[in-house]
Design an enzyme around this catalytic site. Structure first.
Site, PDB file in Angstrom:
ATOM      1  N   CYS A   7       1.232  -1.629  -0.198  1.00  0.00           N
ATOM      2  CA  CYS A   7      -0.299  -0.027  -0.422  1.00  0.00           C
ATOM      3  C   CYS A   7       1.275   1.414  -0.215  1.00  0.00           C
ATOM      4  CB  CYS A   7      -0.772   0.505   1.526  1.00  0.00           C
ATOM      5  SG  CYS A   7      -2.402   1.332   0.958  1.00  0.00           S
ATOM      6  N   ASP A  12       0.098   3.800   1.633  1.00  0.00           N
ATOM      7  CA  ASP A  12       0.077   5.120   2.844  1.00  0.00           C
ATOM      8  C   ASP A  12       1.503   4.468   3.468  1.00  0.00           C
ATOM      9  OD1 ASP A  12       0.210   4.275   6.130  1.00  0.00           O
ATOM     10  OD2 ASP A  12      -2.160   3.679   5.148  1.00  0.00           O
ATOM     11  N   HIS A  29      -1.998  -3.911   5.160  1.00  0.00           N
ATOM     12  CA  HIS A  29      -2.193  -3.619   6.665  1.00  0.00           C
ATOM     13  C   HIS A  29      -3.192  -2.962   7.316  1.00  0.00           C
ATOM     14  CE1 HIS A  29      -2.309   1.231   5.547  1.00  0.00           C
ATOM     15  NE2 HIS A  29      -2.098   0.614   4.455  1.00  0.00           N
ATOM     16  N   ARG A  35       2.998   4.581   6.720  1.00  0.00           N
ATOM     17  CA  ARG A  35       3.508   4.380   7.672  1.00  0.00           C
ATOM     18  C   ARG A  35       3.136   2.598   7.318  1.00  0.00           C
ATOM     19  NH1 ARG A  35      -2.956   4.954  10.621  1.00  0.00           N
ATOM     20  NH2 ARG A  35      -3.565   4.060   8.255  1.00  0.00           N
ATOM     21  N   CYS A  48      -6.672   0.084   7.334  1.00  0.00           N
ATOM     22  CA  CYS A  48      -6.127   0.930   5.838  1.00  0.00           C
ATOM     23  C   CYS A  48      -7.018   1.687   5.069  1.00  0.00           C
ATOM     24  CB  CYS A  48      -5.736  -0.243   4.861  1.00  0.00           C
ATOM     25  SG  CYS A  48      -5.919  -0.355   3.094  1.00  0.00           S
TER      26      CYS A  48
END
Length: 251
Positions: A83, A85, A139, A87, A142
């Protein structure tokens, strides 16, 4: 223009002058604030450059030949499909060094056979780099999966089109998801369903099927990363012989 008209005109001019003065004052007030934003943005970019210099120096000190090896080429073992993302940085959470992972990231770690960008990454990884493993990693918490929890459009046309496949996954598992009362747990369950769907899609691609028929590689792994603990777990594994559910909680 008669006296009455002149008075109206003068009043309008005075009002405009007042508005201009107020706006100039507002701009004068805004300027330090705007400069602070620009200064903060510039400081962040400068910090990135300084951090890069520090990182490069540290690597050079720890492994003097690393950059020479990287300049000579790459031979990663793994294609990571994750992803976007911020993080979920693949290299850090797997504690790998540069050159060990070939990485593709998009919203909600989707396998997109109709996208040239995605397929070019996959084709190069499998046919040229000859990676031995492909990891699709979702994750917890999400944002893309959360947006796909309903049929309500986000207002972002490209994103909504991208999430259509995940919404279909949600519909296929609607009964099981409905039984989960906790919102966060339901979201994380859809994360796992999405990962399983993506690795199934990967396993059916002609490119993968052709390589399996000759080499039994690459092995495809479905993983989920828990933001709240920093731990990875493998949930499914596919190879040329089929799918295997993985019971282990960590890899």
């Amino acid at each position: 223009m008669n006296e009455s008209g002149q008075n109206v005109h003068l009043h309008q001019m005075a009002h405009c002058a007042q508005e201009i003065a107020l706006w100039d004052g507002f701009e004068t007030y805004r300027l330090p604030f705007r400069n602070k934003i620009e200064e903060r943005q510039m400081r962040f970019v400068e910090r990135l450059l300084l951090e890069n210099q520090a990182w490069a120096s540290e690597i050079k000190h720890r492994d003097p030949n690393m950059f020479d090896r990287l300049s000579a080429g790459q031979s990663p073992e793994v294609l990571w499909i994750g992803c976007s993302d911020s993080r979920v940085p693949a290299e850090q959470l797997c504690n790998t060094s540069p050159g060990e992972m070939f990485i593709h990231r998009n919203v909600a770690n989707r396998v997109c056979p109709n996208e040239t960008g995605f397929m070019s990454v996959l084709e190069y990884a499998v046919a040229v780099l000859k990676v031995r493993h492909i990891i699709v990693c979702g994750h917890h918490r999400c944002g893309g999966i959360k947006a796909a929890m309903t049929d309500e459009n986000t207002g972002l046309s490209h994103l909504d089109h991208h999430l259509d496949g995940i919404r279909n996954v949600r519909r296929r598992h609607a009964d099981e998801l409905a039984e989960i009362t906790d919102d966060a747990e339901r979201l994380d369950r859809l994360v796992a369903f999405n990962v399983a769907d993506q690795i199934r899609t990967l396993s059916e691609l002609p490119l993968i099927q052709a390589h399996w028929s000759r080499h039994q590689l690459p092995t495809i792994h479905g993983m989920v990363y828990a933001l709240e603990t920093g731990r990875l777990r493998e949930i499914q594994r596919w190879n040329g012989e089929g799918c295997e559910r993985v019971q282990a909680c960590a890899v």
